[in-house]
Design a protein around this motif. Structure first.
Motif, PDB file in Angstrom:
ATOM      1  N   ASP A 316       0.828  -1.207   0.000  1.00  0.00           N
ATOM      2  CA  ASP A 316       0.000   0.000   0.000  1.00  0.00           C
ATOM      3  C   ASP A 316       0.865   1.259   0.000  1.00  0.00           C
ATOM      4  OD1 ASP A 316      -2.299  -1.479  -0.008  1.00  0.00           O
ATOM      5  OD2 ASP A 316      -2.644  -1.343   2.160  1.00  0.00           O
ATOM      6  N   GLU A 317       1.901   1.262   0.826  1.00  0.00           N
ATOM      7  CA  GLU A 317       2.790   2.424   0.893  1.00  0.00           C
ATOM      8  C   GLU A 317       3.496   2.648  -0.443  1.00  0.00           C
ATOM      9  OE1 GLU A 317       5.425   1.525   4.052  1.00  0.00           O
ATOM     10  OE2 GLU A 317       3.914   1.766   5.641  1.00  0.00           O
ATOM     11  N   PHE A 318       3.877   1.556  -1.089  1.00  0.00           N
ATOM     12  CA  PHE A 318       4.544   1.662  -2.375  1.00  0.00           C
ATOM     13  C   PHE A 318       3.617   2.306  -3.410  1.00  0.00           C
ATOM     14  CE2 PHE A 318       5.676   0.204  -6.567  1.00  0.00           C
ATOM     15  CZ  PHE A 318       7.054   0.317  -6.591  1.00  0.00           C
ATOM     16  N   ALA A 319       2.380   1.795  -3.495  1.00  0.00           N
ATOM     17  CA  ALA A 319       1.423   2.342  -4.455  1.00  0.00           C
ATOM     18  C   ALA A 319       1.138   3.817  -4.165  1.00  0.00           C
ATOM     19  CB  ALA A 319       0.124   1.525  -4.402  1.00  0.00           C
ATOM     20  N   GLU A 320       1.025   4.157  -2.904  1.00  0.00           N
ATOM     21  CA  GLU A 320       0.769   5.547  -2.521  1.00  0.00           C
ATOM     22  C   GLU A 320       1.937   6.457  -2.930  1.00  0.00           C
ATOM     23  OE1 GLU A 320      -0.066   8.192   1.548  1.00  0.00           O
ATOM     24  OE2 GLU A 320      -0.127   5.998   1.595  1.00  0.00           O
ATOM     25  N   GLU A 321       3.157   5.974  -2.752  1.00  0.00           N
ATOM     26  CA  GLU A 321       4.329   6.777  -3.093  1.00  0.00           C
ATOM     27  C   GLU A 321       4.434   6.985  -4.606  1.00  0.00           C
ATOM     28  OE1 GLU A 321       7.887   8.953  -2.768  1.00  0.00           O
ATOM     29  OE2 GLU A 321       6.228   8.523  -1.398  1.00  0.00           O
ATOM     30  N   VAL A 322       4.154   5.949  -5.381  1.00  0.00           N
ATOM     31  CA  VAL A 322       4.197   6.086  -6.841  1.00  0.00           C
ATOM     32  C   VAL A 322       3.152   7.100  -7.307  1.00  0.00           C
ATOM     33  CG1 VAL A 322       3.827   4.904  -9.023  1.00  0.00           C
ATOM     34  CG2 VAL A 322       5.138   3.785  -7.222  1.00  0.00           C
ATOM     35  N   SER A 323       1.943   6.997  -6.772  1.00  0.00           N
ATOM     36  CA  SER A 323       0.891   7.947  -7.153  1.00  0.00           C
ATOM     37  C   SER A 323       1.247   9.366  -6.738  1.00  0.00           C
ATOM     38  CB  SER A 323      -0.442   7.531  -6.513  1.00  0.00           C
ATOM     39  OG  SER A 323      -0.924   6.333  -7.082  1.00  0.00           O
TER      40      SER A 323
END
Length: 383
Positions: A316-323
């Protein structure tokens, strides 16, 4: 046996000329590789520098002797520049000119008309330093260069060590001392340098061949637009990674990402804007992933990532950072970067089929789209 220094210098000049011509015709003209270009420059400078010393003992020594020292140091700087291009850009003009300029000043104020070793300590220190820096740049050039980098790096490193020892002997014994004359005189130096230049030149040719093979392999595995892994390359590498239980204990997360309303971006702003959005998302992924992670373009506006060792929360943190990174990309002409929907599938040591893992992430991605997009959904309800 007494070595004729003048004869050796002529032989060195002819060898450097022959190597330079052959290297330029058969290597640089076909590859245009920056490091091969810098190596041609280095050979040309070594050639002219060595020949300049043939005028020692003549009225021209006042300017040819300092010129020879400066040209040799410039050749060593070119070797360093060649080595730097293996990993990064060559040195800037000021960095390139620093050692030759210091050598010129040292020679000019040390009676070059009568002293053939005018500015000797600065010259020797500059040569040792430049070849040392080149050795440092060559050694970590990457695993693809392992076969040929060893003799090349060792040769350049030996030149640095030799000039360091030569400097020490010059300072302790003097240029006319027996130790310096026997072990570090101009004749023995010319002979040793000839041998090492041949070794480095052949190693450089091997390096170029390896890099061309590597470049062709890279083209075959990369997506043309984004530079990420293409679909086949990602699937092959992901299969290998899933089969290696030593990587993050065989657990991690696979993320399938899809740019929301991407067709509207193309329809409203044109396909060039769509390409820009795809490239921006790829850059956001590259800026976020670790070296152990895999990221590829799965097709169209869909991307796939494999994050070994990632938990549900880390995914989740990874997806949030990419966005977040994507949203910060500056745009023009009213274009806004699209939001992104993510589907996440966790895997463990018992997972071996990457296609099944992608299918699970695709189901979660479909649910993220149906729930309104711009969100992350896990295939495991507990995630």
């Amino acid at each position: 046996m007494v070595l004729d220094t003048a004869t050796l210098r002529v032989a060195f000049g002819l060898m450097a000329l022959l190597l330079g011509v052959l290297f330029y015709i058969f290597v640089y003209r076909t590859t245009r590789a920056p490091y091969s270009g810098w190596w041609c420059v280095a050979l040309a400078l070594f050639l002219t520098g060595a020949l300049s010393f043939l005028l020692d003992g003549t009225p021209f020594q006042r300017w040819t002797n300092p010129m020879g020292h400066v040209l040799l140091v410039s050749g060593a700087v070119s070797v360093w520049s060649s080595a730097r291009t293996l990993r990064r850009s060559p040195p800037g003009p000021l960095m390139f000119a620093a050692a030759p300029a210091a050598t010129l000043v040292a020679c000019a104020v040390d009676s070059p008309a009568t002293n053939t070793w005018a500015g000797g300590p600065v010259f020797l220190a500059s040569m040792a330093l430049m070849f040392g820096l080149a050795t440092r740049e060559m050694w970590p050039a990457g695993p693809a260069y392992t076969r040929v980098r060893i003799p090349m790096t060792a040769s350049v490193g030996l030149v640095s060590v030799f000039y360091t020892a030569r400097l020490i002997a010059f300072l302790t014994d003097g240029p006319g001392g027996p130790t310096f004359e026997v072990f570090f005189g101009s004749a023995i130096t010319t002979m040793i340098t000839m041998v090492l230049l041949v070794v480095v030149s052949f190693s450089m040719s091997g390096l170029i061949s390896e890099q061309q093979t590597r470049a062709l392999r890279m083209v075959a595995t990369r997506d043309d637009l984004t530079g990420l892994l293409n679909r086949k390359a990602f699937l092959d590498l992901a299969t290998e990674l899933l089969g290696d239980r030593a990587v993050a204990r065989g657990a991690g997360a696979l993320i399938l990402a899809d740019l929301d309303h991407f067709k509207a971006v193309n329809d409203t702003h044109g396909h060039a804007a769509g390409d820009l959005a795809l490239q921006a998302f790829a850059d956001a992924c590259r800026d976020t992933v670790r070296s152990a992670d895999l990221v590829g373009r799965y097709g169209g506006e869909e991307f796939v990532l494999l994050i070994p060792g990632a938990s549900a929360g880390r995914a989740d943190e990874f997806a949030e950072e990419v966005s977040r990174r994507l949203a910060q990309v500056p745009t023009v002409g009213g274009l806004e970067m699209p939001t992104v929907s993510y589907g996440v599938a966790l895997y463990d040591a018992g997972t071996s089929d990457v296609e099944d893992l992608i299918a699970a992430a695709d189901g979660a991605l479909y649910k993220a789209k149906s729930l309104g997009r711009n969100r992350t959904v896990h295939s495991d309800p507990q995630g």
